[in-house]
Design a protein around this motif. Structure first.
Motif, short mmCIF file in Angstrom:
data_model
loop_
_atom_site.label_atom_id
_atom_site.label_comp_id
_atom_site.label_asym_id
_atom_site.label_seq_id
_atom_site.Cartn_x
_atom_site.Cartn_y
_atom_site.Cartn_z
N VAL A 270 14.95 -40.23 -14.60
CA VAL A 270 14.92 -38.78 -14.50
C VAL A 270 16.19 -38.26 -13.82
CG1 VAL A 270 13.80 -36.84 -13.32
CG2 VAL A 270 12.42 -38.51 -14.57
N ARG A 271 16.62 -38.96 -12.79
CA ARG A 271 17.81 -38.52 -12.06
C ARG A 271 19.06 -38.67 -12.91
NH1 ARG A 271 16.63 -40.26 -5.79
NH2 ARG A 271 14.78 -38.96 -5.60
N ARG A 273 19.08 -38.37 -16.14
CA ARG A 273 19.02 -37.24 -17.07
C ARG A 273 19.51 -35.97 -16.38
NH1 ARG A 273 16.20 -35.40 -21.57
NH2 ARG A 273 15.80 -33.17 -21.50
N ALA A 274 19.06 -35.77 -15.15
CA ALA A 274 19.45 -34.58 -14.40
C ALA A 274 20.97 -34.52 -14.26
CB ALA A 274 18.79 -34.60 -13.02
N MET A 277 22.71 -33.39 -17.21
CA MET A 277 22.54 -31.96 -17.45
C MET A 277 23.24 -31.12 -16.39
SD MET A 277 18.51 -31.92 -18.51
CE MET A 277 18.41 -30.18 -18.92
N VAL A 281 18.85 -34.31 -8.61
CA VAL A 281 17.44 -34.33 -8.19
C VAL A 281 17.30 -35.25 -6.99
CG1 VAL A 281 15.11 -35.05 -8.83
CG2 VAL A 281 16.54 -33.91 -10.52
N VAL A 286 15.48 -29.69 -7.17
CA VAL A 286 16.50 -29.82 -8.20
C VAL A 286 17.63 -28.88 -7.79
CG1 VAL A 286 17.03 -29.62 -10.66
CG2 VAL A 286 14.70 -30.19 -9.92
N THR A 304 12.57 -27.65 -15.46
CA THR A 304 14.01 -27.42 -15.25
C THR A 304 14.83 -28.45 -16.01
OG1 THR A 304 13.49 -26.58 -13.05
CG2 THR A 304 15.79 -27.11 -13.49
N LEU A 305 14.30 -29.65 -16.11
CA LEU A 305 15.03 -30.71 -16.80
C LEU A 305 14.68 -30.76 -18.28
CD1 LEU A 305 14.70 -33.46 -14.04
CD2 LEU A 305 16.62 -31.92 -14.47
N GLN A 325 10.53 -34.87 -23.63
CA GLN A 325 11.58 -34.01 -24.19
C GLN A 325 11.18 -33.51 -25.57
OE1 GLN A 325 15.42 -35.85 -24.59
NE2 GLN A 325 16.35 -33.99 -25.37
#
Length: 575
Positions: A270-271, A273-274, A277, A281, A286, A304-305, A325
């Motif tokens: 997840v981080r 991906r953040a 973008m 995170v 965020v 947000t993600l 997603q």
DNA sequence: GCCGTTTTCGGCCCGACTGTTTTCAGTCG
């Protein structure tokens, strides 16, 4: 000797440990760790993929180098990189890494300066006061080492999740006494419904952490305080269970819950991906640059993600982020979807309650039906039923059904699978039952081929409906027997019978990885409790947890069917 | 050692707490 994923994962973990002690590039170490974790979590044996000519580099985190190393392990049982490391560093050294507070840097110093190669060496050195004389280590480190060695405290110790529920609830209650209104959650693998947990993670939202910290470290059951900071503390309870408490402000509660729930692999993904973008995170929220964007609720973090909300049970970096997603996450089955329990025992065999008592309790839970599946005659230790006793039980069930309104007791048996794959009761009586569960209760030590053939043959019996606890594992105490589950799944798909997720917390068998593979091939799952008493009907929650971790939806579960649909489905299975 | 909508080099999640130190490395989750 076939090479299983666990063997490959263990070798990669050992390489990672030894490389780390050898001061290798940390990302190289991480690559081995990631690969070990990925392979361990796969539902299909990598060796089988390899033999089928599949390209192993298609697996996330496996590149050319690691693919070659897997091939070497599968064909020769070992790999040169590991053998070379073992020559350089003694293999026993990885045991020392498992002690809390000792990481690669300290282990390396201990080895280089004191020739410490094992826990025994370390104990001798620490007792002689040699450890505290080393650079970077002092008296406290030495005392801690001795304490942990004598108490046999191992950082990898795990507990059955179900067994820690009471102490978790009690501790939460204790903290609620300090701050009644504060949002408070158990996170970690406990929240993800893993079968076992390594520790408990408690998260609280509060503006004044200190009273909570004080109450936490002074809790009655605390044996040792491992860390005690202003927003984070760790203790070990008398049971040996480690508990971490983290306190954050309300605006960070969701982000902290996400961070603290994990898994680590999910968080990393997840981080990453953040980052791609343009966000960052962490447990506080965020962020875009320095600016806080979201974090009060988990939903905000995901949104947000650009992700749909991901249920905790799915957070293992097993494809949930891509599904979130694509807004294509499964609608997971829940306990409320269950209409009945298809595996339980009465006083006729080794249960503690009568059929009527079990039925009344099941009805009170809102179920529409249950199946009585007492043991068959081979299992003498459990007072298994022969044909005559089973016929008598079937009559008893007719009586109970005639007296109960709005509830149906189905006739069943948990019939033993014999050495040769035949069933312990003749077809003439199996035919007259509604539900036949076949289970292996003896001869666990057959070879994998023989065991697999034995079970597949049992499944071929026309009256066979469900394979009970398919691998026979007992968590933390007995390994699964050698059986080729991917082949069993394939066979179940062809034969059209079901596999069980047994909700007994010691079993949770089928394991989530295989259960997920099963539904992907169209095999239906039955989530049962194997209850031996009225109280054990409650074990359904654990089976459902395992099912959710397997991405299972209501439609995949046999006993979410109405009685009418269940009968129809059983008729198809037995046709 | 892996990976790629910044694609064959240069990144790789992020922060709290401790012990041993005088500003931080190591460990942990």
């Amino acid at each position: 000797m076939p090479i299983h994923n666990k063997d490959i994962a263990a070798k990669f973990s050992e390489i990672a440990d030894l490389l780390e002690i050898d001061n290798a590039n940390e990302f190289r170490v991480r690559a081995y760790r990631n690969a070990a974790r990925t392979i361990d979590a796969m539902g299909q044996d990598v060796s089988a993929l390899m033999e089928a000519g599949e390209d192993l580099t298609q697996i996330q985190g496996i590149g050319d180098e690691l693919a070659k190393k897997i091939e070497s392990i599968v064909t020769t049982g070992t790999v040169k990189a590991l053998e070379d490391l073992r020559k350089k560093l003694p293999p026993g050294i990885t045991d020392i890494l498992k002690l809390p507070g000792l990481g690669p840097k300290k282990v390396k110093v201990l080895y280089q300066e004191l020739k410490v190669k094992s826990l025994e060496d370390l104990e001798v050195a620490a007792k002689a006061g040699k450890v505290s004389a080393l650079p970077g280590m002092g008296k406290k480190t030495e005392e801690q080492i001795l304490k942990n060695i004598t108490a046999r405290i191992d950082a990898g110790l795990r507990f059955l999740r179900a067994n820690v529920v009471p102490s978790a609830e009690a501790l939460l209650g204790h903290l609620r006494g300090i701050e009644k209104e504060a949002p408070m959650t158990l996170c970690g693998s406990y929240r993800r419904m893993r079968d076992t947990v390594g520790d408990l993670d408690i998260l609280v939202a509060s503006e004044s952490p200190q009273p909570l910290m004080d109450a936490f470290v002074s809790y009655d059951e605390v044996d040792e305080i491992l860390a005690n900071g202003s927003t984070k503390s760790s203790v070990r309870l008398r049971s040996g269970l480690q508990v971490d408490l983290r306190v954050v402000k309300e605006e960070s509660y969701g982000a902290a819950m996400h961070y603290f729930t994990g898994s680590q692999a999910h968080n990393i993904a997840v981080r990453r991906r953040a980052q791609e973008m343009g966000f960052k995170v962490n447990e506080y929220g965020v962020f875009k640059g320095e600016a806080y964007v979201a974090g009060a609720a988990e939903e905000e973090v995901f949104e947000t993600l650009g992700l749909a909300y991901i249920e905790p049970e799915l957070r293992e970096d097993r494809g949930e982020i891509a599904s979130a997603q694509a807004r294509a996450l499964p609608g997971l089955v829940s306990e409320g979807d269950i209409r009945g329990d298809l595996h339980l025992h009465s006083t006729a065999s080794d249960g503690r309650n009568s059929i009527r008592e079990m039925a009344e309790a099941a009805k009170a839970r809102g179920y529409a039906y249950l199946a009585v599946t007492d043991h068959s005659k081979r299992l003498t230790i459990a007072n298994g039923l022969d044909e005559k006793r089973l016929r008598a039980q079937m009559e008893e069930i007719d009586t109970v059904n005639s007296e109960m309104k709005g509830f149906t007791v189905l006739k069943g048996s948990e019939v033993d699978i014999m050495d040769d794959g035949s069933l312990d009761l003749p077809d003439e009586i199996l035919r007259d039952l509604d539900v036949v569960i076949g289970s292996v209760h003896h001869k666990f030590k057959l070879g994998i081929e023989e065991q697999t053939m034995r079970v597949m043959k049992a499944m071929d019996n026309p009256y066979f409906c469900i394979l009970g606890h398919p691998t026979g594992r007992l968590l933390l105490s007995r390994e699964p027997y050698e059986i080729d589950i991917p082949r069993i799944i394939e066979h179940a798909a062809q034969r059209g019978c079901c596999l069980e997720i047994n909700g007994n917390p010691q079993r949770l068998d089928l394991h989530e990885i295989y259960a997920r593979a099963a539904i992907q091939q169209g095999v239906m799952i039955s989530v049962n409790t194997d209850a031996h008493s009225v109280e054990q009907l409650d074990l359904m929650q654990h089976g459902i947890g395992q099912a959710r971790r397997a991405w299972i939806e209501t439609k995949h579960v046999l006993n979410t069917r109405s009685l009418k649909d269940l009968r129809k489905t059983l008729a198809v299975i037995r046709s």
